[in-house]
Design a protein around this motif. Structure first.
Motif, PDB file in Angstrom:
ATOM      1  N   VAL A   1      -7.602   2.223  -4.656  1.00  0.00           N
ATOM      2  CA  VAL A   1      -6.692   3.565  -5.285  1.00  0.00           C
ATOM      3  C   VAL A   1      -6.864   3.444  -6.818  1.00  0.00           C
ATOM      4  O   VAL A   1      -6.363   2.298  -7.267  1.00  0.00           O
TER       5      VAL A   1
ATOM      6  N   ALA B   1      -1.182   4.485  -0.397  1.00  0.00           N
ATOM      7  CA  ALA B   1      -2.668   4.155   0.212  1.00  0.00           C
ATOM      8  C   ALA B   1      -2.581   3.576   1.649  1.00  0.00           C
ATOM      9  O   ALA B   1      -3.396   3.001   2.122  1.00  0.00           O
TER      10      ALA B   1
ATOM     11  N   ASP C   1       0.859  -1.372  -0.004  1.00  0.00           N
ATOM     12  CA  ASP C   1       0.028  -0.146   0.104  1.00  0.00           C
ATOM     13  C   ASP C   1       0.879   1.141   0.027  1.00  0.00           C
ATOM     14  O   ASP C   1       0.414   2.251  -0.578  1.00  0.00           O
TER      15      ASP C   1
END
Length: 350
Positions: free
Chosen positions: A197, A169, A164
């Motif tokens: 995302v 994210a 992430d």
């Protein structure tokens, strides 16, 4: 894994009971049809024509006694480990123990679901720092840009720090692996529970908590994501752990990113020799003074499916939390977009 045809039902050889119920629940969850036989003497015709055969442990001995011709895609399923061990070889069957193998059973059957057509692409680095995780993220982003159903990116590397971060994210709300590690069996649509995302549903490792990623949750998660996305991209990392090995088993395409240098080729050769990437295809990352892609492919004995230009700006983009498809130059995006098209065309053609 087996590639089923909707016109050819799954053959289930099981007496009424818990094992039959578990098999039929898995078949139903994948929107497939089953032909159930409880009398092995009726097997001759369906045994030859079924796409996949699932034999319950309680009927395995009787099925083996029929001396049926050898065929692929036979699975022996049940809770009796002694029966599974005794009859797997005579039936030339792969063993799926229950209940712990429920997710694997779902993944096997999921190959035949009319919805489950998305490619599952595992991306490995032939050496450290070659940009495998970056390519995995870019593949997911640019696949999502081509489809309203989006794409999924699955982090299977417990030592990678969390994919992430690569997408910026880390502050996006949603479930991550510690919460998903209890997943099993047949899951529904997970998109509303995951960080998203740029149209990419992200299954990432979390930081600060140890995780022993098990085979069953990974199979269950990938099976669910594949039913609802245009592409599922796996980032196994280079640890060689259970999650990495399961990622390769679940994948329909295996990409190894290779630096086009003598040392990069040598490292990739060692990786290929030590992993289960039997179907690996090469993505060659070029640089100044690099080897020709054809030489890299010849040296490793694997096909080259893409060449990536050197993209030094991606490192700075990752530090800013800017996803690769946004932080790269046009030539890198063009190369990855062409690779996405090739991977998706391979599914359509197959």
């Amino acid at each position: 894994m087996a590639q089923l045809s909707p016109a050819r039902p799954v053959l289930v050889v099981a007496a009424p009971g818990d094992t039959q119920d578990s098999i039929l629940a898995a078949v139903t969850a994948q929107e497939l049809e089953a032909e159930v036989i409880v009398e092995p003497e009726r097997l001759a015709g369906p045994w030859r024509t079924a796409a996949t055969v699932i034999v319950a442990d309680d009927l395995a001995e009787k099925v083996a006694a029929r001396a049926l011709p050898h065929r692929e895609d036979v699975f022996l399923v049940g809770q009796r480990t002694d029966l599974l061990s005794a009859w797997s070889a005579p039936l030339a069957a792969r063993v799926i123990p229950l209940p712990e193998g429920a997710a694997w059973l779902g993944a096997v059957l999921g190959e035949g679901s009319s919805r489950t057509r998305a490619p599952v692409v595992a991306v490995l680095g032939g050496s450290g720092g070659v940009g495998a995780s970056t390519l995995a993220a870019a593949l997911a982003q640019l696949s999502a840009a081509r489809s309203p159903s989006g794409a999924a990116l699955v982090d299977a590397d417990p030592l990678g720090g969390g994919i992430d971060l690569l997408l910026g994210a880390e502050r996006v709300q949603g479930w991550r692996w510690p919460r998903l590690n209890a997943a099993a069996g047949h899951l529904g649509d997970l998109r509303s529970y995951l960080p998203v995302v740029d149209g990419v549903s992200v299954v990432s490792m979390a930081r600060g908590s140890e995780l022993d990623l098990a085979r069953e949750p990974l199979a269950a998660i990938v099976g669910s994501l594949r039913a609802w996305h245009s592409m599922v991209v796996l980032d196994p990392g280079r640890s060689g752990g259970l999650g990495a090995r399961e990622s390769l088993r679940l994948s329909t395409r295996q990409l190894v990113v290779v630096a086009a240098t003598v040392r990069g080729v040598a490292a990739a050769r060692e990786l290929l020799a030590s992993t289960d990437a039997e179907r690996a295809e090469l993505v060659v990352r070029r640089g100044r003074g690099s080897l020709a892609a054809s030489l890299v492919g010849e040296a490793l004995g694997r096909p080259v499916v893409a060449e990536l230009p050197d993209e030094p700006g991606l490192v700075a983009a990752a530090e800013r939390g800017e996803p690769p498809a946004r932080g790269s130059r046009r030539r890198y995006r063009r190369a990855v977009t062409a690779l996405v098209a090739r991977l998706q065309a391979g599914v359509a053609d197959g």
